[in-house]
Motif scaffolding. Sequence first.
Motif, short mmCIF file in Angstrom:
data_model
loop_
_atom_site.label_atom_id
_atom_site.label_comp_id
_atom_site.label_asym_id
_atom_site.label_seq_id
_atom_site.Cartn_x
_atom_site.Cartn_y
_atom_site.Cartn_z
N ALA A 46 -0.90 -8.36 4.37
CA ALA A 46 -1.98 -7.79 5.53
C ALA A 46 -2.13 -6.24 5.22
CB ALA A 46 -1.35 -7.80 6.73
N GLY A 47 -1.30 -5.70 4.35
CA GLY A 47 -1.24 -4.18 4.06
C GLY A 47 -0.83 -3.44 4.92
N ARG A 72 -8.93 -1.12 17.39
CA ARG A 72 -8.65 -0.63 18.70
C ARG A 72 -9.92 -0.29 19.46
NH1 ARG A 72 -4.08 2.17 16.35
NH2 ARG A 72 -2.33 0.91 16.96
N LEU A 106 -6.31 -1.48 12.06
CA LEU A 106 -5.87 -1.40 13.41
C LEU A 106 -6.70 -0.41 14.18
CD1 LEU A 106 -1.97 -2.54 13.13
CD2 LEU A 106 -4.11 -4.00 13.52
N TYR A 153 -10.87 -6.79 6.01
CA TYR A 153 -10.27 -7.25 7.10
C TYR A 153 -11.42 -7.77 8.04
CZ TYR A 153 -6.01 -4.53 5.90
OH TYR A 153 -4.89 -4.07 5.30
N PRO A 167 -6.38 -10.18 7.31
CA PRO A 167 -6.74 -9.77 6.13
C PRO A 167 -7.47 -10.75 4.98
CG PRO A 167 -4.46 -10.22 6.29
CD PRO A 167 -4.99 -10.45 7.50
N PRO A 188 -8.26 0.92 3.94
CA PRO A 188 -7.28 1.05 2.97
C PRO A 188 -5.91 0.64 3.22
CG PRO A 188 -7.73 3.05 3.97
CD PRO A 188 -8.66 2.30 4.58
N ASP A 189 -5.74 0.19 4.47
CA ASP A 189 -4.56 -0.45 4.83
C ASP A 189 -4.50 -1.15 6.03
OD1 ASP A 189 -3.40 1.57 6.59
OD2 ASP A 189 -3.14 2.81 4.89
N LEU A 190 -3.51 -1.66 6.73
CA LEU A 190 -3.26 -2.27 8.05
C LEU A 190 -3.58 -1.36 9.08
CD1 LEU A 190 -3.48 -4.92 9.78
CD2 LEU A 190 -0.88 -4.68 9.78
N ASP A 191 -2.99 -0.14 9.06
CA ASP A 191 -3.09 0.91 10.05
C ASP A 191 -4.52 1.28 10.25
OD1 ASP A 191 -0.39 0.74 10.39
OD2 ASP A 191 0.28 2.60 9.37
N VAL A 244 0.75 -1.08 0.01
CA VAL A 244 0.04 -0.07 -0.05
C VAL A 244 0.99 1.33 0.19
CG1 VAL A 244 -1.80 1.27 1.19
CG2 VAL A 244 -1.65 -1.14 1.48
#
Lengths: 410, 128
Positions: free
Chosen positions: A164-165, B106, B102, B4, B119, B96-99, A90
């Motif tokens: 996992a991106g 949280r 996450l 996810y 994912p 859009p992404d793991l961040d 990404v």
Amino acid sequence: MTDADGPVSRAVADAHRREWAGVLAATVRVTRDLDLAEECVQEAYAQALTAWRDGVPARPGAWLTTAARRRALDAHRRAAVAQRALPLLVVDEVAPEPWGTPPDDLLALLFTCCHPALTAEARVALTLRLLGGLTTPEIARAFLVTEPTMAARLTRAKKKIAAAGVPFRVPGPDELPRRLAGVLTVVALVLTTGHTAPTGAALVRDDLLDRAHDLARLLRSRFPDDADVAGLLALVLLTDARRASRTDPAGGLVLLADQDRASWDADMITEGRVLVRTALTARPVRRYAVLAAIAAVHADAATFADTDWPEIVGLYDVLAARWPSPVVTLNRAVAVGFADGPDAGLAALDALRDEPRLAAYGYLAAARGELLRRAGRDAEARTALEEAALLTANDVERELLADRLAALDG
Amino acid sequence: MGQYLILIYTDDASHAAMGEQEVGALMAAHQAFGAEHGEALRGGGWLHPAATATSVRRPDGRETNGFAAGEDALVTDGPYGETKEALGGYYLVEAPDLDAALAIARDVPEPFGGVEVRPLRPTVQQYS
């Protein structure tokens, strides 16, 4: 024709050392795939060996980036990437450079490598590989694992990043403090691992120390107002300033007490001192600032006997209050042993007698052995030093312990 | 953009011991979570306790017959794997992404356990 030591090879080796991370980071933005980027960058360096015979470019990094990116675009065109099993990294879209701020690819790569979704072992391994340009065997050796184990660790981490991106991005302001702390931990681990290699024939791993240096400087250039970053760079400088004096010409370990202080790097110490002073003004007090301050007290002493041990004990007290750990307790006890005598040091060590986390930690036995020896309790000192010799995998450390044992017998 | 699955692991016994008011507060927290992250949510569900689970597997040692367990499948009472914390619910999110995933994870209310973020493979057949 080869010129293993010729000017072209040297220029390429030098560019590998200086430019690897920047070239790779800029290439990742194009490939959006860490493995492919590594491949392209390696090919660019191989290409340089031939191409630079006609003259080394004025900006080797820019030349290498262009070459690596061209290869990356070719690979994309070959469409191999389109049928890949793994998703692409990404990467945020950025405005073309004349209008937007150029993205900080180098820093993005560092934050990707140090992402909390990866194991601590994988973070430091990826950082050494992708930012440090170290080979898998070099990294494996630094962390006491076999090459296949390290290769598997790196592969697994890269797969997770893609699947996992994990983004290729510098975190936003909300997340930055937490994420930066994780990056500092990785750099500090590279520093300690390089300072005393956990295994092998040499005490110091120059390559790791150099990388810790580079990474701390990179962070300092990007976060000039962060006291932990300043503290970490100071710690790197003040620790590394002693590098030349820590081994004798035969590679044997020279203890702090016996080091030739005139050979300490004065420029590094001067810069480190200035940074420590800045870092220590931050409130609340920062961990790396305190660690660097301890290193600075040593640097300030003209001789070992002049060391301000009470000051060092006081700094360890600060660490023990805010960031307690068995290693801090151990180091504090050693300092107490110099400030108040071996019996006081041994009393301070008693707190660690049943500490399971230090059961196989050779420095505890070594510290106890040294304090017992100074207290004149030779028989107990011998047992402790023998235990320490069994627990270290570093040949140079083991030799020093053997010398100490021989001296006890004499 | 990727999807996810946020798997919520909980301790069923602690959950069962909650008072009516506590359960109400937890439900309200999930509603607030849904309102906060509604744009990313693609699905979700709350499971009955693991004690209600039934496992279906191929009998030990039998050759695969196609990919499925088939008619002579072994049907047993209980979850597939026994763990202290069992799967208690899930959310499916698009991020859009793991961040970003996450950051949503949280906020998932779960007093007795924690969540796992997985994912989804983009090639998996989508049901709607």
